[in-house]
Scaffold this motif. Structure first.
Motif, PDB file in Angstrom:
ATOM      1  N   PHE A   1       0.882  -1.176   0.000  1.00 41.17           N
ATOM      2  CA  PHE A   1       0.000   0.000   0.000  1.00 41.17           C
ATOM      3  C   PHE A   1       0.914   1.218   0.000  1.00 41.17           C
ATOM      4  O   PHE A   1       1.516   1.569   1.018  1.00 41.17           O
ATOM      5  N   ILE A   2       1.065   1.803  -1.193  1.00 40.49           N
ATOM      6  CA  ILE A   2       2.045   2.875  -1.358  1.00 40.49           C
ATOM      7  C   ILE A   2       1.376   4.079  -2.004  1.00 40.49           C
ATOM      8  O   ILE A   2       0.634   3.932  -2.985  1.00 40.49           O
ATOM      9  N   ASP A   3       1.626   5.249  -1.431  1.00 43.62           N
ATOM     10  CA  ASP A   3       1.094   6.497  -1.979  1.00 43.62           C
ATOM     11  C   ASP A   3      -0.440   6.470  -2.080  1.00 43.62           C
ATOM     12  O   ASP A   3      -1.022   6.957  -3.053  1.00 43.62           O
TER      13      ASP A   3
ATOM     14  N   LEU B   1       5.845  16.426   4.241  1.00 43.04           N
ATOM     15  CA  LEU B   1       6.000  17.888   4.252  1.00 43.04           C
ATOM     16  C   LEU B   1       4.644  18.562   4.473  1.00 43.04           C
ATOM     17  O   LEU B   1       4.539  19.561   5.179  1.00 43.04           O
ATOM     18  N   VAL B   2       3.605  17.973   3.863  1.00 40.81           N
ATOM     19  CA  VAL B   2       2.257  18.529   4.031  1.00 40.81           C
ATOM     20  C   VAL B   2       1.697  18.150   5.402  1.00 40.81           C
ATOM     21  O   VAL B   2       1.271  19.001   6.185  1.00 40.81           O
ATOM     22  N   TRP B   3       1.733  16.867   5.703  1.00 39.43           N
ATOM     23  CA  TRP B   3       1.170  16.351   6.962  1.00 39.43           C
ATOM     24  C   TRP B   3       1.824  17.019   8.181  1.00 39.43           C
ATOM     25  O   TRP B   3       1.152  17.424   9.116  1.00 39.43           O
TER      26      TRP B   3
ATOM     27  N   PHE C   1      -7.237   4.384   7.243  1.00 36.56           N
ATOM     28  CA  PHE C   1      -6.613   5.688   7.512  1.00 36.56           C
ATOM     29  C   PHE C   1      -6.804   6.634   6.323  1.00 36.56           C
ATOM     30  O   PHE C   1      -7.069   7.829   6.504  1.00 36.56           O
ATOM     31  N   LEU C   2      -6.678   6.091   5.119  1.00 37.05           N
ATOM     32  CA  LEU C   2      -6.872   6.926   3.928  1.00 37.05           C
ATOM     33  C   LEU C   2      -8.312   7.454   3.897  1.00 37.05           C
ATOM     34  O   LEU C   2      -8.554   8.644   3.669  1.00 37.05           O
ATOM     35  N   GLU C   3      -9.234   6.528   4.178  1.00 37.57           N
ATOM     36  CA  GLU C   3     -10.659   6.907   4.202  1.00 37.57           C
ATOM     37  C   GLU C   3     -10.925   7.954   5.280  1.00 37.57           C
ATOM     38  O   GLU C   3     -11.806   8.814   5.125  1.00 37.57           O
TER      39      GLU C   3
ATOM     40  N   PRO D   1      -3.621  12.077   4.307  1.00 36.19           N
ATOM     41  CA  PRO D   1      -3.165  12.291   2.932  1.00 36.19           C
ATOM     42  C   PRO D   1      -2.399  11.067   2.394  1.00 36.19           C
ATOM     43  O   PRO D   1      -1.679  10.398   3.145  1.00 36.19           O
ATOM     44  N   ALA D   2      -2.579  10.801   1.108  1.00 39.71           N
ATOM     45  CA  ALA D   2      -1.892   9.658   0.478  1.00 39.71           C
ATOM     46  C   ALA D   2      -0.386   9.776   0.711  1.00 39.71           C
ATOM     47  O   ALA D   2       0.181  10.868   0.615  1.00 39.71           O
TER      48      ALA D   2
END
Ligand code: NAD
Length: 498
Positions: free
Chosen positions: A7-9, A55-57, A189-191, A195-196
């Motif tokens: 499970f990547i990106d 960087l975003v998270w 977690f994605l749901e 963020p991806a």
């Protein structure tokens, strides 16, 4: 044949290495899926994704991050029946035990959602003339967790909860024996709004682990598993400049004082010794009755209870415990039983050769009980990690205390007694990280820390609780002077505060 993924990106990615490992249903012995074993390039792709997502998270305020954890909790609550079945079908533990595995992990996410409180720094006003000093906790960047088969929900959640709450991106390398639950947790977690790329799951074996250990972009590694691998990962991570905390195997003693309620003790030993087929790092594997009278009575009570245990399929409904995780694990534990016999221990119950009707190819081992085990025997010294309980008798309290303290493992220990003085003395003096008093499995709750001593833990901080936030953050200290116009001229001595 079902083929699992990485499970990547933020997406499921098929394995590209051409290497796979079988995932069994231990209850039937059948192969139910195969899991890809990541190559160095696949691990690097996950780290690249994590690096930019972090960087975003990491720039989100802590409370906004915490809200994602809270949404995740809602999703897990709804998905628990499905998660528990998935967990039982790959691990072999009973459905109720699987729910407990998930719940223990959930509690750490609940704790981590309060992370903003633990990310606060410190502040000193007026440390010198016009000088204020403050410290702040910042995420490390990309961090990794490498986890064992025996708690495929709880231990990944222990690691990722605090790491994510602190603003890190996380690479999970779960056990290749039961990888489906960790993959499902990443989907949830994605749901939930993560963020991806902030959470990636790479499946694999030593090759994937080494790729993580040698990638300079990974700043910290949290490991749980067997002691030889914990030592390897701790030293390799350190040699590559990473922070590491690595938790290993166990040999947990239960000291039974002559004044203890032996029925309560026997029940506690049966649950803690045979629950989850003994495949728990906090399983009690050594009972240490003090005095011959307590030992004889305890051996009789245990023998009787052991004969009544129900061993059967994980999803069978009325099993006390299920199969071992693999045929290899079953053979290894059966080998230890033979060694115990060969070295002269008294076998009171032999679980080998157990057949469960309708599940003849499952990896079952009945409850096994030894008496008169001595400290030089292999089954006393080594971690068996199966449904095998040994009685190692002690003449007095000091001898029992010394046995637990001098054993090379120091994960957990318990004492059963009605004597407050003995309990207090034991808790203070025993050389073991987690202590139970009239509690067989002293697993602390989420907001305390968890970690063994000696060969059960390497690294100077524990898991969950405040230690987890210390482990997954670095502290920056800022010294500032306002007003800035103070003129003292050049000084050639080290500044001191007067
Ligand atoms: P393990 O050491 O075989 O595997 C743990 C992880 O390490 C897995 O992800 C595995 O893929 C990886 N790994 C295996 N061999 C490797 C190698 N040669 N190089 C690099 N990585 C490797 O452990 P396990 O059988 O999955 O789990 C059971 C062990 O975990 C027991 O010893 C148990 O006591 C321990 N455990 C300890 C704690 C604790 O908190 N101390 C908690 C749970 C389990």
């Amino acid at each position: 044949m079902r083929e699992l993924t990485h499970f990547i990106d933020g997406a499921h990615v098929a394995g590209a290495s051409g290497r796979f490992s079988d995932v069994f249903d231990p209850s039937t012995g059948a192969v139910q899926a195969r899991v890809p074993l990541a190559s160095v390039e696949e691990v690097q792709a996950a780290v690249t994704s994590a690096e930019s997502a972090q960087l975003v998270w990491g720039s989100w305020n802590p409370q906004r991050r915490a809200r994602v954890l809270l949404s995740f909790l809602d999703l897990v609550a709804k998905d628990t029946p499905n998660l528990a079945r998935l967990l039982s079908s790959e691990h072999g533990k009973t459905l109720d035990d699987a729910k407990g595995d998930i719940q223990r992990g959930v509690e750490v996410i609940e704790f981590a959602a309060g992370g903003p409180h633990l990310l606060k720094g410190e502040y000193t006003s007026g440390a010198g003339t016009g000088i204020d000093v403050y410290s702040m906790r910042q995420p490390l960047g990309v961090v990794a967790g490498i986890t064992p088969f025996n708690f495929p929900a709880m231990i990944p959640l222990w690691k990722m909860g605090p790491a994510l709450a602190a603003g890190n991106a996380f690479i999970l390398k779960p056990s290749e024996r039961d990888p489906s639950v960790p993959l499902r947790l990443a989907e949830l977690f994605l749901e939930a709004g993560l963020p991806a790329g902030v959470l990636n799951v790479v499946n694999g074996d030593k090759g994937a682990v080494d790729a993580i250990l040698h990638d300079h972009r990974v700043k910290a590694v949290g490991f749980v598993g067997s002691t030889p691998i914990a030592q390897y990962i701790y030293s390799t991570a350190a040699a590559n400049g990473k922070r590491a905390q690595c938790f290993g195997g166990a040999k947990n003693h239960m000291i039974v004082m002559p004044d203890a309620d032996l029925d309560q003790v026997a029940d506690a030993l049966i649950g803690a010794g045979y629950g989850s087929a003994g495949e728990r790092c906090m399983a009690i594997s050594v009972a240490v009755p003090v005095g011959a009278e307590a030992a004889d009575a305890l051996a009789a009570k245990l023998s009787e209870r052991v004969s009544q245990l129900k061993v059967g399929p994980a999803l069978g409904g009325d099993s006390d415990y299920g199969p071992l995780v693999t045929r290899e694990a079953l053979d290894r534990v059966a080998g230890y039983i033979q060694t115990g016999i060969d070295e002269g221990a008294t076998l009171l119950a032999d679980g080998r050769g157990l057949e469960v009707p309708g599940y003849e190819k499952g990896f079952y081992l009945g409850p096994t009980l030894f008496d008169h085990v001595t400290t030089d025997m292999t089954i006393y010294r080594e971690e068996v990690f199966g449904p095998v309980l040994v009685i190692a008798r002690a003449d007095d309290y000091e001898q029992a205390l010394a046995m637990a303290s001098e054993h090379e493992f120091g994960n957990g220990v318990a004492i059963f007694t009605r004597d407050g003085d003995a309990a207090r003395d034991f808790a203070a003096r025993v050389n073991v990280g987690m202590v139970g008093v009239n509690v067989p499995i002293p697993v602390p709750i989420a907001y305390h820390t968890f970690g063994g001593w000696k060969k059960s833990g390497f690294g100077d901080l524990n898991q969950h609780g405040p230690d987890a936030f210390r482990f997954y953050t670095k502290t920056k200290t800022v010294t500032s002077r306002w007003p800035s116009g103070i003129k003292e001229g050049a000084s050639f001595v080290i500044p001191t505060m007067h």
